[in-house]
Every structure is written in structure tokens, then in C-alpha cells.
Design a protein around this motif. Structure first.
Motif, short mmCIF file in Angstrom:
data_model
loop_
_atom_site.label_atom_id
_atom_site.label_comp_id
_atom_site.label_asym_id
_atom_site.label_seq_id
_atom_site.Cartn_x
_atom_site.Cartn_y
_atom_site.Cartn_z
N LYS A 1 0.79 -1.23 0.00
CA LYS A 1 0.00 0.00 0.00
C LYS A 1 0.83 1.28 0.00
CE LYS A 1 -3.99 -2.16 2.26
NZ LYS A 1 -4.96 -2.07 3.37
N ARG A 2 2.10 1.15 -0.34
CA ARG A 2 2.95 2.33 -0.48
C ARG A 2 3.53 2.36 -1.89
NH1 ARG A 2 7.20 3.74 4.12
NH2 ARG A 2 7.34 5.48 2.65
N ASN A 3 3.76 3.56 -2.41
CA ASN A 3 4.28 3.72 -3.77
C ASN A 3 5.78 3.99 -3.76
OD1 ASN A 3 1.80 3.44 -5.21
ND2 ASN A 3 1.22 5.50 -4.53
N TYR A 4 6.48 3.34 -4.68
CA TYR A 4 7.92 3.50 -4.84
C TYR A 4 8.23 3.71 -6.33
CZ TYR A 4 8.15 1.36 -0.17
OH TYR A 4 7.98 1.07 1.16
N TYR A 5 9.26 4.50 -6.60
CA TYR A 5 9.67 4.68 -7.99
C TYR A 5 10.43 3.44 -8.47
CZ TYR A 5 8.40 9.61 -7.73
OH TYR A 5 7.70 10.78 -7.60
N LEU A 6 10.06 2.99 -9.66
CA LEU A 6 10.64 1.77 -10.21
C LEU A 6 12.15 1.87 -10.35
CD1 LEU A 6 10.35 -1.01 -11.59
CD2 LEU A 6 9.95 0.21 -13.74
N HIS A 7 12.65 3.01 -10.81
CA HIS A 7 14.10 3.12 -11.04
C HIS A 7 14.90 2.96 -9.75
CE1 HIS A 7 12.95 7.31 -10.10
NE2 HIS A 7 14.20 7.48 -9.70
N ARG A 8 14.33 3.39 -8.63
CA ARG A 8 15.03 3.24 -7.35
C ARG A 8 15.05 1.78 -6.91
NH1 ARG A 8 16.66 7.45 -4.80
NH2 ARG A 8 16.70 6.36 -2.80
N LEU A 9 13.98 1.06 -7.17
CA LEU A 9 13.93 -0.35 -6.79
C LEU A 9 14.91 -1.18 -7.63
CD1 LEU A 9 10.06 -0.86 -6.41
CD2 LEU A 9 11.73 -0.05 -4.73
N ILE A 10 14.93 -0.92 -8.93
CA ILE A 10 15.83 -1.66 -9.81
C ILE A 10 17.29 -1.39 -9.45
CG2 ILE A 10 16.69 -1.73 -12.18
CD1 ILE A 10 13.82 -1.64 -13.13
N PHE A 11 17.62 -0.14 -9.19
CA PHE A 11 18.98 0.21 -8.83
C PHE A 11 19.38 -0.49 -7.53
CE2 PHE A 11 22.42 2.55 -6.97
CZ PHE A 11 23.17 3.02 -8.03
N ALA A 12 18.50 -0.45 -6.54
CA ALA A 12 18.81 -1.05 -5.24
C ALA A 12 18.97 -2.56 -5.35
CB ALA A 12 17.73 -0.70 -4.23
N MET A 13 18.13 -3.21 -6.13
CA MET A 13 18.21 -4.67 -6.27
C MET A 13 19.50 -5.07 -6.99
SD MET A 13 14.25 -5.70 -7.18
CE MET A 13 14.61 -7.46 -7.23
N LYS A 14 19.99 -4.23 -7.88
CA LYS A 14 21.23 -4.54 -8.60
C LYS A 14 22.47 -4.23 -7.79
CE LYS A 14 23.81 -5.56 -12.20
NZ LYS A 14 23.94 -6.94 -12.70
N HIS A 15 22.48 -3.07 -7.14
CA HIS A 15 23.70 -2.60 -6.49
C HIS A 15 23.71 -2.78 -4.97
CE1 HIS A 15 25.22 -0.95 -10.23
NE2 HIS A 15 24.06 -0.34 -10.43
N GLY A 16 22.57 -3.08 -4.39
CA GLY A 16 22.55 -3.39 -2.96
C GLY A 16 22.40 -2.21 -2.03
N TYR A 17 22.05 -1.05 -2.56
CA TYR A 17 21.82 0.11 -1.69
C TYR A 17 20.92 1.12 -2.40
CZ TYR A 17 25.11 2.90 -4.51
OH TYR A 17 25.72 3.57 -5.52
N PHE A 18 20.33 2.02 -1.60
CA PHE A 18 19.49 3.09 -2.14
C PHE A 18 20.29 4.40 -2.11
CE2 PHE A 18 16.16 0.18 -0.68
CZ PHE A 18 15.27 0.21 -1.75
#
Length: 212
Positions: free
Chosen positions: A49-66
Motif C-alpha cells: 500500500k505504499r508507492n515507490y519509484y521503479l528506477h530506485r527499486l531496480i537500482f537497489a536490487m542490482k547494487h545493494g543500496y538506495f
């Protein structure tokens, strides 16, 4: 509370090359386009029920940090391919921000307004970053200034504060401007690169040259 990267991997399968997340429970593509501001669009994903920007999620999943700020290298905020995302400072992100394309050069727009007396006033508006990194505007009335002067002002400002991507589109627009060709012919400029990197910085206001 920010979602953890472990939780992201539990929920999604990432296609980093194409910038897509798939929900593990349904196999469907996660997220959709949303408008942020007047003319900017991003891809957004809803999680718990919360919104997140897709580009931030993809970056974090690849590089391991926000990171604090993520820049879309090509200026397309809907392009979330991992190769198009980079950890950047706020000022670098502003330098590379997208502007609405136009025939006069990226970030140069044409406007018409009517005065109280009913007269039509036309002007060019140039978008640029000021010394504090904030977006600013300069207006050039078509009664007093030529398009080349607006373009020259933009190039001077952007040579210091904008990315090469913006400079290239502006140079292309100037090369299509007959005023620019006349200016180069009068001063025997044969090499566009030499002209744009040296002479322009001391050539404003150009109407004194063009009308001489």
C-alpha cells in the motif's frame, strides 16, 4: 519506513537489462506510469500500500543500496534499464534533467501573450541553471532580440551547467538557423567545434554583429 532490499528480492524478479520487475506471486509486470509535476512521468510500483519509484527499486536490487539521487543518463525518466541509471549528486541530476524538445533547441520555448492594450507580445524563454543550481528562466522579446541571441545565451549558460547531451541538441538547432550561418560566414568560421568552445563566450549580444 523504507522497504528492505531483501524484501524486494522476495517480491520481484528483476530484468535489469530491460528495466522491468515481475511480481513473483503472479508473474505480471509490476508498476505503471504516473505523472509527477506538469510534464514529467515516472514508473511507480505499489508495495504494501505504499508507492515507490521503479528506477530506485531496480537500482537497489542490482547494487545493494538506495542512493540519495538517481540520474537517468539519457534524460528519459521512463527508461529504467540498469545501464541508464547512475548514482549522482543532486547538481549532476539537475544538469542532466530533461527539457521539452523544440525546433529552437532543447529548453528554448516560444510564447505568445496579449498585453492589456490587446497587442501580441512574442518571446523566447530559455531554461538554465543559475549559480546555485536552481532552474531559472530568461525571456527574449522577439521585438528586441533574434532567435540566435536566445540560443547563444542558452549555449553560454549550458556550457557550464548542462550535460553534453543538451549541448548537442542546441548546437544542431543553431546549425539549422540561417542567422547562425550568416554569422559564421561573416567571420569565416569553418569549424563548428572551434566556434562553440571559444568564440561564443565573447559574442553576446550577437545582433550587433548580425546587423552590422
Amino acid at each position: 519506513m523504507t522497504i528492505t532490499i531483501q524484501r524486494l528480492h522476495e517480491l520481484f524478479q528483476a530484468d535489469f537489462e530491460n528495466g522491468i520487475l515481475y511480481r513473483r506471486d503472479t508473474g505480471k509486470v509490476a508498476g505503471g506510469k504516473c505523472r509527477v509535476g506538469k510534464d514529467t512521468y515516472y514508473c511507480r510500483v505499489q508495495i504494501d500500500k505504499r508507492n515507490y519509484y521503479l528506477h530506485r527499486l531496480i537500482f537497489a536490487m542490482k547494487h545493494g543500496y538506495f542512493p540519495k539521487t538517481i540520474d537517468h543518463i539519457d534524460g528519459d525518466t521512463l527508461n529504467c534499464k540498469i545501464d541508464n541509471l547512475r548514482d549522482a549528486s543532486t547538481s549532476d541530476n539537475m544538469r542532466n534533467r530533461s527539457f521539452k524538445p523544440s525546433d529552437w533547441g532543447t529548453g528554448i520555448t516560444h510564447h505568445k501573450i496579449k498585453t492589456k492594450g490587446g497587442k501580441l507580445n512574442e518571446y523566447y524563454r530559455v531554461s538554465y541553471l543559475n549559480d546555485h543550481g536552481k532552474l531559472s528562466y530568461q525571456h527574449f522579446s522577439m521585438r528586441e532580440y533574434t532567435l540566435l541571441e536566445a540560443q547563444a545565451f542558452a549555449l553560454n549558460k549550458r556550457s557550464k551547467t548542462f550535460s553534453d547531451r543538451h549541448l548537442e541538441t542546441l548546437i544542431n538547432a543553431m546549425n539549422a538557423n540561417p542567422e547562425f550561418q550568416a554569422f559564421k560566414n561573416r567571420h569565416q568560421y569553418k569549424d563548428n567545434t572551434t566556434w562553440q568552445t571559444t568564440d561564443l563566450k565573447v559574442s553576446i549580444p550577437l545582433r550587433r554583429v548580425l546587423n552590422s
